[in-house]
Design an enzyme around this catalytic site. Structure first.
Site, mmCIF file in Angstrom:
data_model
loop_
_atom_site.group_PDB
_atom_site.id
_atom_site.type_symbol
_atom_site.label_atom_id
_atom_site.label_comp_id
_atom_site.label_asym_id
_atom_site.label_seq_id
_atom_site.Cartn_x
_atom_site.Cartn_y
_atom_site.Cartn_z
ATOM 1 C CE1 TYR A 121 -59.899 -26.871 33.453
ATOM 2 C CE2 TYR A 121 -58.120 -28.193 32.565
ATOM 3 C CZ TYR A 121 -59.175 -28.042 33.437
ATOM 4 O OH TYR A 121 -59.496 -29.063 34.287
ATOM 5 C CG ASP B 290 -60.765 -26.500 24.565
ATOM 6 O OD1 ASP B 290 -60.880 -25.290 24.783
ATOM 7 O OD2 ASP B 290 -61.213 -27.375 25.319
HETATM 8 CU CU LIG Z 1 -61.026 -30.104 34.272
#
Ligand SMILES: [Cu+2]
Length: 641
Positions: free
Chosen positions: A383, A299
């Site tokens: 997320y 990320d």
């Molecule tokens: Cu997770």
């Protein structure tokens, strides 16, 4: 409440992040000198930090140079470039073609990739087979491609697809499983559609608004008030809070950066940490199904997690008297983009700091703990990652990651289960097991730059060896003298920790001062040693690494992890086995958060925490928080119900 101040435009310190007009100027200079056309994407325009010695020697009022470091993708050529632009002199100082690398995927590519898929007849056909015809409801996330030998130098995404049932619906409730679309992000065209067979798209909704989820009615108001204001002072990017001194910065790749962290002690500010930031992340999934096994997003290096920071202008991410900082980044076109209120600074009451009740005199001394919180939250597609740094009155620094948002989902054929994931409803929706690894680069300067790292393990003394009663044990410190000795893992059973010692700075006991890194829960990757993700995320194979300071060594998986075949970053640098004794050391901590998905993680996941602490060990002569005042009477501690 937010405190605003007039916006500065001229840097007051060599570590002040680039201002909007500096980003514009850097891009303009580059475009002019290198004839950059429309086809150039900017994957990072950041402060080119001056050498450490220069920063440490800086006194307010001194002049300094301003340089920008720029990473670009020329999508017409399929080539990556790095440049350093002197803002002070208005010219390009260096320009370099970086062969065989792919800079991070930028936000503009999310949209373009989604559109490229939706316009592709093969993609449309795959969706039609699954009963999906309205492309407006289709969501495509440009998952990073990794390196599996089929890339042929192209800038790729292995995009995954979800669908909404209506425009406000949570798409992650409806995965289009078994469908992987390989997209060339330079040409913005679909290379191929991999359809591994139709799995019915789960139809149960997974929405989490009060309208969808209901709302409990028994919660009464809790207000945090600071009628006298905060105990911190902010000047530009410098923060002073009680005895703590630090500066902050922000980069698209790392997000929040802490600089020159020190603690005032005996009339001087004692340095602890020169620079601390997230250096890399990787999220490997443990599911072998066709649409899942290549999921392992880096990320930071693949998505510029900092550039995905939320604007905390809206919503209530922090409570109390808040000071926000904007983050200034460049968008993909090189235009400055201000993420308003990206970083939140506030104070929190943190319960008990210390206490003793003398049972004979019946005297009590108790102090409440106050911590300073500096945080930002990034959204990477489904997320959310909260990055929280805490500073405590006793000299402790803590990092806490807050993992929330929506888990990445898949769909199973009706009636099936999998050991590689958890069913989330009775409609085939499941969340595959996965892990999150964060690596932090901590450039420690404990009372100065000459530091040595020790590993401390607690050992029981063998019975025959001066242990007549069988009870004896002790904490044993072993120096780590070179890089090869530094690749270490946690060991909860030996109460293992690491400490950074300054041998030439002694405390009142005549012992060298130190700060220790205290692990909390941690884990190693479960991927096999020869798995592709293991090679690419070499840093995650160890929890603790030590290197000598080197300006260019910033990112644990190397400068360009996107589509990197592996072997870069810490695993490569530490092969030199450089000495790290009595040197300007950098420690790197890999923090693993294990995530076997729970039904309770659906439809939005309650925050899961993962972190570590840096604590003084003989850095101070005694408890440095003795002088914290007694709690005030208006703190309601003596009120009766
Ligand atoms: Cu997770």
């Amino acid at each position: 409440m937010s405190i605003t101040e007039e916006k500065a435009t001229v840097a007051d310190h060599p570590l002040t992040p680039l201002y909007e007009q500096e980003i514009s100027a850097a891009v303009e200079i580059l475009k002019r000198e290198h004839n950059l056309g429309e086809k150039v994407r900017f994957a990072g325009v950041v402060l080119h930090e001056p050498p450490k010695e220069q920063v440490l020697a800086f006194k307010p009022g001194d002049g300094f140079e301003r340089d920008a470091h720029v990473v670009m993708v020329n999508s017409a050529e399929g080539a990556a470039y790095e440049a350093v632009v002197s803002l002070s002199e208005g010219k390009v100082k260096s320009w370099e073609h970086i062969p065989d690398v792919q800079p991070p995927i930028v936000l503009e590519e999310f949209d373009d990739c989604e559109n490229a898929c939706k316009e592709n007849p093969e993609f449309q056909e795959a969706l039609r087979k699954r009963g999906i015809t309205d492309m407006d409801l289709v969501v495509v996330d440009p998952w990073s491609a990794g390196s599996y030998g089929d890339e042929e130098g192209r800038r790729l995404s292995r995009a995954l697809t979800w669908v909404r049932l209506d425009p406000d619906d949570n798409p992650y409730a409806h995965p289009v499983d078994n469908l992987v679309t390989i997209v060339d992000l330079n040409k913005m065209e679909v290379v191929r559609v991999e359809d591994h067979g139709v799995v019915p798209v789960p139809q149960q909704k997974g929405n989490y608004t009060p309208e969808a989820a209901g709302e409990r009615k028994d919660l009464r108001t809790l207000e945090i008030t600071q009628p006298e204001g905060t105990s911190f002072e902010v000047k530009g990017h410098e923060i002073r809070w009680q005895k703590w001194r630090m500066r902050i910065g922000f980069t698209p790749r790392e997000g929040l950066v802490l600089y020159t962290v020190g603690y005032e002690d005996g009339g001087r500010v004692r340095p602890i940490l020169y620079r601390a930031s997230l250096s890399e992340m990787v999220v490997p999934y443990g599911d072998p199904r066709p649409g899942q096994w290549r999921k392992n997003a880096f990320d930071a290096g693949e998505y510029n997690v900092g550039a995905l920071a939320n604007s905390l202008e809206l919503g209530c991410d922090c409570l109390g008297e808040i000071r926000y900082f904007d983050a200034v980044v460049a968008d993909g076109n090189g235009n400055p983009l201000t993420i308003k209120n990206a970083v939140c600074l506030h104070e929190e009451d943190y319960g008990l700091l210390w206490k003793h009740f003398d049972m004979r005199t019946e005297d009590t001394e108790v102090r409440r703990s106050r911590r300073l919180v500096i945080s930002f939250i990034a959204t990477v597609a489904n997320y959310e990652y909260g990055f929280f740094w805490y500073f405590y009155q006793d000299g402790t620094i803590e990092f806490e990651g807050k993992l929330t948002g929506v888990v990445s989902t898949g769909a199973l054929p009706p009636g099936e289960k999998t050991r590689h994931g958890q069913l989330l409803n009775n409609d085939g929706l499941y969340g595959p097991i996965h892990q999150h690894f964060f690596n932090f680069r901590l450039d420690m300067d404990v009372d100065g730059q000459d530091n040595t790292v020790y590993e401390v393990n607690t050992e029981a003394v063998p019975p025959e060896d001066e242990n007549p009663h069988g009870n004896a044990y002790f904490a044993k410190a072993t120096p780590i003298s070179s890089e090869a000795e530094g690749g270490r893992t946690v060991d909860a059973l030996s109460a293992r920790y690491w400490k950074v010692v300054n041998e030439s700075s002694k405390n009142v006991l005549g012992e060298p001062v130190a700060y220790k890194l205290m692990p909390k829960t941690n884990v190693l990757p479960f991927a096999q040693p020869d798995a592709q993700v293991t090679k690419r995320a070499g840093f995650a194979s160890k929890h603790f690494w030590v290197t000598p300071y080197e300006h260019s060594e910033r990112h644990a998986a190397g400068s360009y992890p996107n589509q990197n075949p592996g072997g870069d970053g810490l695993v490569k640098w530490t092969q030199q086995d450089r000495s790290v004794k009595d040197d300007d050391v950098v420690i790197w901590y890999t923090l693993g958060a294990h995530h076997p998905v729970r039904p309770e993680d659906w439809p939005v996941m309650p925050v899961q925490y993962a972190g570590f602490m840096l604590q003084p060990e003989g850095f101070f002569d005694r408890n440095p928080a003795l002088d914290v005042p007694r709690p005030s009477k208006n703190g309601h501690c003596d009120h009766e119900a």
